[in-house]
Motif scaffolding. Sequence first.
Motif, mmCIF file in Angstrom:
data_model
loop_
_atom_site.group_PDB
_atom_site.id
_atom_site.type_symbol
_atom_site.label_atom_id
_atom_site.label_comp_id
_atom_site.label_asym_id
_atom_site.label_seq_id
_atom_site.Cartn_x
_atom_site.Cartn_y
_atom_site.Cartn_z
ATOM 1 N N TYR A 66 11.656 -4.913 -4.158
ATOM 2 C CA TYR A 66 11.552 -4.609 -2.401
ATOM 3 C C TYR A 66 11.322 -5.946 -2.122
ATOM 4 N N TYR B 59 3.931 -12.598 6.306
ATOM 5 C CA TYR B 59 4.142 -11.488 5.244
ATOM 6 C C TYR B 59 5.508 -10.519 5.773
ATOM 7 N N TYR B 60 5.351 -10.295 7.003
ATOM 8 C CA TYR B 60 6.432 -9.098 7.412
ATOM 9 C C TYR B 60 7.708 -9.947 7.712
ATOM 10 N N ARG C 76 13.067 -1.811 8.503
ATOM 11 C CA ARG C 76 12.492 -3.117 7.948
ATOM 12 C C ARG C 76 14.242 -3.686 7.596
ATOM 13 N N THR D 17 3.392 -5.445 -3.437
ATOM 14 C CA THR D 17 3.982 -6.524 -2.639
ATOM 15 C C THR D 17 3.081 -7.249 -1.764
ATOM 16 N N GLY D 18 2.347 -6.439 -1.122
ATOM 17 C CA GLY D 18 1.493 -6.823 -0.121
ATOM 18 C C GLY D 18 -0.024 -6.139 -0.133
ATOM 19 N N GLY D 19 -0.413 -5.435 -1.285
ATOM 20 C CA GLY D 19 -1.638 -4.485 -1.351
ATOM 21 C C GLY D 19 -1.438 -3.338 -1.938
ATOM 22 N N SER D 20 -0.166 -3.085 -2.513
ATOM 23 C CA SER D 20 -0.014 -1.546 -2.756
ATOM 24 C C SER D 20 -0.568 -0.982 -4.033
ATOM 25 N N SER E 92 1.459 1.490 -1.092
ATOM 26 C CA SER E 92 2.306 2.169 -1.168
ATOM 27 C C SER E 92 2.379 3.211 -2.694
ATOM 28 N N ASP F 24 -2.703 -4.595 6.822
ATOM 29 C CA ASP F 24 -2.527 -5.150 5.533
ATOM 30 C C ASP F 24 -3.371 -6.610 5.713
ATOM 31 N N ALA G 75 8.671 1.434 -1.736
ATOM 32 C CA ALA G 75 6.996 0.914 -1.762
ATOM 33 C C ALA G 75 6.773 0.089 -0.323
ATOM 34 N N GLY H 14 4.970 0.757 2.904
ATOM 35 C CA GLY H 14 3.928 1.722 3.556
ATOM 36 C C GLY H 14 2.911 1.346 3.181
HETATM 37 N N1 GLN Z 1 1.862 -2.152 3.094
HETATM 38 C C1 GLN Z 1 2.284 -3.185 2.613
HETATM 39 C C2 GLN Z 1 3.973 -3.053 3.124
HETATM 40 O O1 GLN Z 1 4.174 -2.045 3.553
HETATM 41 C C3 GLN Z 1 2.448 -3.429 1.326
HETATM 42 C C4 GLN Z 1 3.543 -2.571 0.446
HETATM 43 C C5 GLN Z 1 3.396 -2.745 -0.952
HETATM 44 O O2 GLN Z 1 2.562 -3.865 -1.624
HETATM 45 N N2 GLN Z 1 4.582 -2.472 -1.738
HETATM 46 O O3 GLN Z 1 4.807 -3.717 2.956
#
Ligand code: GLN
Length: 447
Positions: free
Chosen positions: A179, A282-283, A331, A148-151, A127, A398, A101, A103
């Motif tokens: 994740y 976030y990252y 990552r 997780t962040g928009g997937s 993702s 994101d 997940a 990406g």
């Molecule tokens: N694009 C974000 C990331 O790569 C969201 C991924 C997600 O929500 N799983 O972390």
Amino acid sequence: VEYYLDNIQQKQHLNAFLEVWPDEARAQADAVDAKLQAGTAGKLAGMVIGLKDVLAYKDHALQSSSHILDGFRSLFTGTAVQRLLDEDAILIGRQNCDEFAMGASNETSYFGPVRNELDTDRVSGGSSGGSAVAVQADLCLASIGSDTGGSVRQPAAFCGVVGFKPTYSRISRYGLIAYASSFDQIGTLTRSVEDAALLLEVMAGADNFDSTVSHHPVPAYSQQLEPAAQYRIGYIKDCLERPGLNEEIKAATEEALDLLRSQGHVVEAVDFPYLDYIVPTYYILTTAEASSNLGRYDGVKFGYRAPDATDLESLYKKTRAQGFGPEVQRRILLGTFVLSADYYDAYYTKAQQVRRLIKEKTDELLRQYDFLVLPTTPTTAFHIGDVNKDTLAMYLADIFTVQASLAGVPAISVPAGTDSEGLPIGLQLLAGAFREEHLLAFANSIA
Ligand code: GLN
């Protein structure tokens, strides 16, 4: 079921499904038929659903679209999936996604990118790319993804469908491949907000297998879709002034805000001073959590094992070097770095503090306003290969989805028309924690 199986067959080039379960789906359909005759069918009777390849379903392959989980089959069914089955949903297959997940384009999948049905040279988003395209291309009625962040929201925006992420902890994560555990949430991709409400109602709620899940009562979301006559709506000024925001998406968002104003809602610009910090925060946090969560894939217990290892250490090293793709390795390295003794305070602790500021400010705004409205993405679906080369650009894209993830609040992306090339545009709505019934009712009124 036959209709969807046929579509899946005809649209294999989209690469949305990794695996289809025709015999099981037919058998489930027959069983549901019998229950319908007997008047004992569940709430989801006849709903044909696809599962993102991060959701555990007993005796079915599960691999997060990663080489490292080759050959792995789940030993149990996760809570959310079990609840779907208990309400007579029909599960049709396992859907492609970014590896673990990670990406925003489905290009990090070991199984290759998913193609956007509207223009097969373009990405699906990610993702949950396979899950979004499956709904877009009518390969199933609804998909269960993870966000997780928009997937779920970002691929929904790219594909012109509804993508919904509930409040963090609303749905049990038992059986969801981890994740970043303090962000991960199961979400849905559907054609309508009503379907999202029904699925939430079935999947949400207390669960003995997830100690972090919320025990808040679960309303009958699908029965409460009547919106209020007037809402207080905020929009973050700086989001719309953001360099890199596509002009047509900006115009579509402004148009939506004007329409809401003309319908009698209070629509006001608000300040959010942390916009520049949300992507870095976030990252840092998600890579830290991911580096820890992915430590379990060592060639011993799950899936792939490097064939040429000579001792235990080389088994770990070779399995992980061969099994994880480049984005996942990047990552893990970044996460390990920010958690290392020398840098922990400078990066990880700092990011936790900034997350707290972002959460508090977001919560405050969502007490002053019923909803925040913003674009889901800065661009429409880009060409396959375009952004994947530029990791930083991919992360920065994101920007609009990760605020809700850092704050743990519910968010939904609804289709808001198309640009001049016919590519879908998504409009995103955020509400305060556990205010899903209001969010869904409002989203339903504008979708
Ligand atoms: N694009 C974000 C990331 O790569 C969201 C991924 C997600 O929500 N799983 O972390």
